[in-house]
Design a protein around this motif. Structure first.
Motif, mmCIF file in Angstrom:
data_model
loop_
_atom_site.group_PDB
_atom_site.id
_atom_site.type_symbol
_atom_site.label_atom_id
_atom_site.label_comp_id
_atom_site.label_asym_id
_atom_site.label_seq_id
_atom_site.Cartn_x
_atom_site.Cartn_y
_atom_site.Cartn_z
ATOM 1 N N LYS A 1 -3.639 -17.449 25.748
ATOM 2 C CA LYS A 1 -4.010 -18.218 24.547
ATOM 3 C C LYS A 1 -5.319 -17.578 23.939
ATOM 4 C CE LYS A 1 -2.844 -22.939 23.864
ATOM 5 N NZ LYS A 1 -3.290 -24.175 24.270
ATOM 6 N N TYR A 2 -6.031 -17.265 25.056
ATOM 7 C CA TYR A 2 -7.499 -16.787 24.591
ATOM 8 C C TYR A 2 -7.603 -15.407 23.896
ATOM 9 C CZ TYR A 2 -12.268 -14.915 25.405
ATOM 10 O OH TYR A 2 -13.438 -14.305 25.055
ATOM 11 N N THR B 1 -6.348 -15.045 20.296
ATOM 12 C CA THR B 1 -7.446 -15.091 19.318
ATOM 13 C C THR B 1 -8.619 -14.197 19.301
ATOM 14 O OG1 THR B 1 -8.299 -16.865 20.466
ATOM 15 C CG2 THR B 1 -7.016 -17.687 18.720
ATOM 16 N N ASN B 2 -8.580 -13.363 20.807
ATOM 17 C CA ASN B 2 -9.654 -12.515 20.583
ATOM 18 C C ASN B 2 -9.164 -11.122 21.090
ATOM 19 O OD1 ASN B 2 -12.508 -14.514 20.804
ATOM 20 N ND2 ASN B 2 -10.860 -15.429 21.953
#
Lengths: 169, 470
Positions: free
Chosen positions: B193-194, B197-198
């Motif tokens: 998930k991290y 977005t990054n």
């Protein structure tokens, strides 16, 4: 400010102790120097407000496990004549350093790239017996339980490898 | 409750291991019956694993134990392969110990502990759980490698494996810590998930962390440049342990490696470029080492390196969207069947203290024992990738998958390496069929291994034809 000084002091002590473990020739000196590392690590845990881990580190690692190791070393009564000839060990240390150096430089670069962030005060329950217990026995139950299998394997393995074996069959 | 269903086979094997450990204290427990009990437990766990989850490509429960484990068809089949490896390794061990007397019930107990570690490893979806399962598996295997304390070769093997394994474990821990520092979690779901977005490359800590974790995996599967230990360790380990290590450990590590690498497309994209070179060098280094070997066990160890290379090709080609891992798991099954097959045959042909272990010792086997020679030929042909065996289908899928993923060069190099590998596989076949026998290949003791050889020889074809009948 104080915490930065304390951190640097503990970090230097921890690394110095680890270096001593490798460099000192007599196992007794090595074990003593390793105790220094373990205590310095306990200090680092305390700086992170991990109260329970701090206590466990001191009691279990620096206390129980290391005294067991010291006990065994004393039991074996190792003298200067029992130690192996390590006259060319600096050669190996040099070789190891050359192999490890690129990785170490890479990791140093990575750590330097870390964004700086302000230390914030965490809640009171963080790192306490209750706080750790709550997390450990709800979310982290599975890893906690499988550690017991790991310890059992280590136990059986120690018995099998070191135990007396009668001529079965 | 559902959480417990997915670890049911694990509980069966773990409970079996503990029961056997307790039974080991009984004086009148015979070697044969412990082997039969452990074969029974592995068979039961296999049946349980077969029944636990719904078939098809849907993951029945995405996560279990608050994101610590994951279950899908991929992990289920990996578990099945591991349990089958355990079963056949117990058969090998039963036969092996009729000729080599250093057995005790703890041997089978440790084998089951190792299998439970492997099962956990296939399902692990969290770095700390992954590390603990890795250590359960490795610790049990270290002890099994050094089980025969009377021979210096075994001690050398266990020391090498233990030292380098500890090194890999340290790398993994360091990597996991860095990943936690970068992504703020050790759970695969949250790391993914991290990363959604990054950008992966903007976080150097994550790059370093994943590098160290991948290094640990590559070490465990003996990929280039971490392949040097494997020949000595496989040669030094007792035969049943070598068989189990070559197949079970490889299956478990590749399963978790695949689960890890499909976390994020960006992350995979970065590492695929490097895994490309790793795959190529692994295949060719393995082939070079294998061509030079005269000892059968050492040759199989070196050929294990080559097979790791093919599996890394499959990893390079795998897509992060709709990941099923079918190609990887099929190849693992084909490889496990053929390798364990050779080891079951070696178990009863090897004789006391693994006396027959070089190519020359198998001269003229076909004249004396035609069925065994035929079975070994089938396994060798499967490993070399000749149709209609499972090995051919496995390689076929890997190469077509690589072409689909635009890795044309890798596909071609895979075929070249496969042709090179025929040299050392067919050399044994030529020794068996075209040389005059020098001895009578007498074997002593009743044993289960010939049964295992026959079952595996059939399953080499069964696995090969499985996709056709699907």
């Amino acid at each position: 400010m104080v915490s930065t000084i304390l951190f640097s002091a503990f970090a230097v002590l921890a690394v110095a102790g680890a270096a001593g473990l490798v460099l000192l020739r007599h196992p007794m000196n090595g074990a003593m120097s390793f105790i220094m590392t373990l205590i310095a690590l306990a200090g680092l845990f305390a700086l992170l407000s991990a109260k329970l881990i701090f206590a466990i580190q001191l009691i279990v690692y620096a206390g129980a496990i290391m005294s067991l190791i010291l006990f065994i070393i004393m039991f074996l009564n190792i003298g200067e004549k029992d130690l192996p000839d390590e006259s060319n060990r600096w050669f190996y240390f040099g070789g190891g350093a050359v192999v490890i150096a690129p990785l170490a430089i890479f990791l140093l670069k990575v750590v330097n790239k870390l964004p700086s962030c302000e230390a914030t005060i965490v809640g009171d329950s963080f790192g306490s017996v209750k706080g750790v217990g709550m997390v450990l026995f709800t979310e982290w139950l599975l890893p906690f339980e499988i550690v017991s299998i790991l310890l059992l394997v280590a136990l059986v393995g120690a018995v099998v490898l070191a135990g007396k074996r009668e001529g079965k069959l | 409750m559902l959480d417990f269903i997915i670890i049911l086979p694990l509980l069966v094997v773990g409970a079996g291991a503990i029961a056997l450990m307790l039974l080991a204290s009984m004086e009148n427990l015979s070697e044969g019956s412990t082997a039969l009990v452990s074969i029974g437990i592995f068979a039961f766990a296999f049946a349980v694993q077969l029944m636990v989850s719904v078939s098809g490509n849907v993951a029945p429960y995405e996560t279990a134990f608050s994101g610590m484990l994951t279950a899908s068809t991929f992990t289920k089949v990996a578990g099945l392969i591991i349990l089958a490896c355990g079963l056949f390794s117990c058969m090998i061990a039963q036969t092996y110990f009729t000729q080599n007397k250093f057995s005790s019930p703890e041997f089978y107990s440790l084998m089951m502990f190792a299998a439970s570690g492997m099962l956990l490893l296939t399902m692990a979806a969290e770095l700390i759980t992954l590390f603990i399962s890795l250590e359960i598996m490795s610790l049990a295997i270290y002890v099994l490698v050094g089980y025969d304390r009377s021979r210096i070769k075994r001690s050398e093997a266990v020391l090498k494996y233990l030292m380098l394994g500890a090194f890999a474990g340290a790398f993994f821990t360091m990597g996991a810590a860095l990943i936690y520092g970068g992504a703020g979690s050790t759970r695969f779901a949250l790391i993914s998930k991290y990363l959604a977005t990054n950008s992966f490359l903007e976080s150097p800590v994550l790059v370093a962390g994943t590098l160290l974790v991948i290094v640990a995996f590559l070490f465990k599967v003996a990929a280039f440049p971490f392949h040097a230990w494997v020949v000595d360790v496989y040669d030094g380990a007792p035969l049943p342990v070598t068989g189990f290590m070559a197949t079970g450990v490889k299956t478990a590590i590749f399963a978790v490696f695949a689960n890890f690498i499909v976390l994020d497309n960006g992350m995979k994209g970065v590492w695929v470029d490097y895994l490309f070179y790793v795959a190529v060098f692994t295949m060719f280094a393995g082939n070079l080492i294998a061509i030079g070997q005269n000892n059968l066990k050492r040759m199989l160890a070196a050929s294990g390196i080559v097979h790791s290379g093919y599996l890394i090709i499959a990893l390079v080609a795998v897509g992060t969207e709709n990941f099923t891992g079918g190609v990887i798991i099929f190849y693992l099954a084909a490889y496990a069947a053929a390798t364990l097959g050779v080891f079951t045959a070696l178990a009863y042909l090897g004789g006391t203290d693994e006396r027959r272990d070089s190519f020359d010792d198998f001269k003229g086997l076909a004249k004396v024992r035609p069925y065994t020679a035929a079975a070994i030929t089938i396994f060798m042909l499967s490993m070399a990738g000749i149709p209609p065996t499972a090995g051919f289908m496995g390689k076929f899928y890997i190469i077509t998958d690589a072409i689909r993923a635009d890795q044309m060069l890798l596909a071609v190099l895979g075929i070249v390496s496969s042709i090179l590998s025929m040299w050392y596989y067919l050399r044994l076949v030529i020794m068996m069929y075209f040389k005059e026998p020098e001895e009578s290949f007498e074997v002593s003791g009743v044993s289960l291994a010939p049964v295992g050889t026959m079952i595996l020889a059939v399953s080499v074809f069964a696995i090969g034809f499985y996709p056709v009948f699907l």
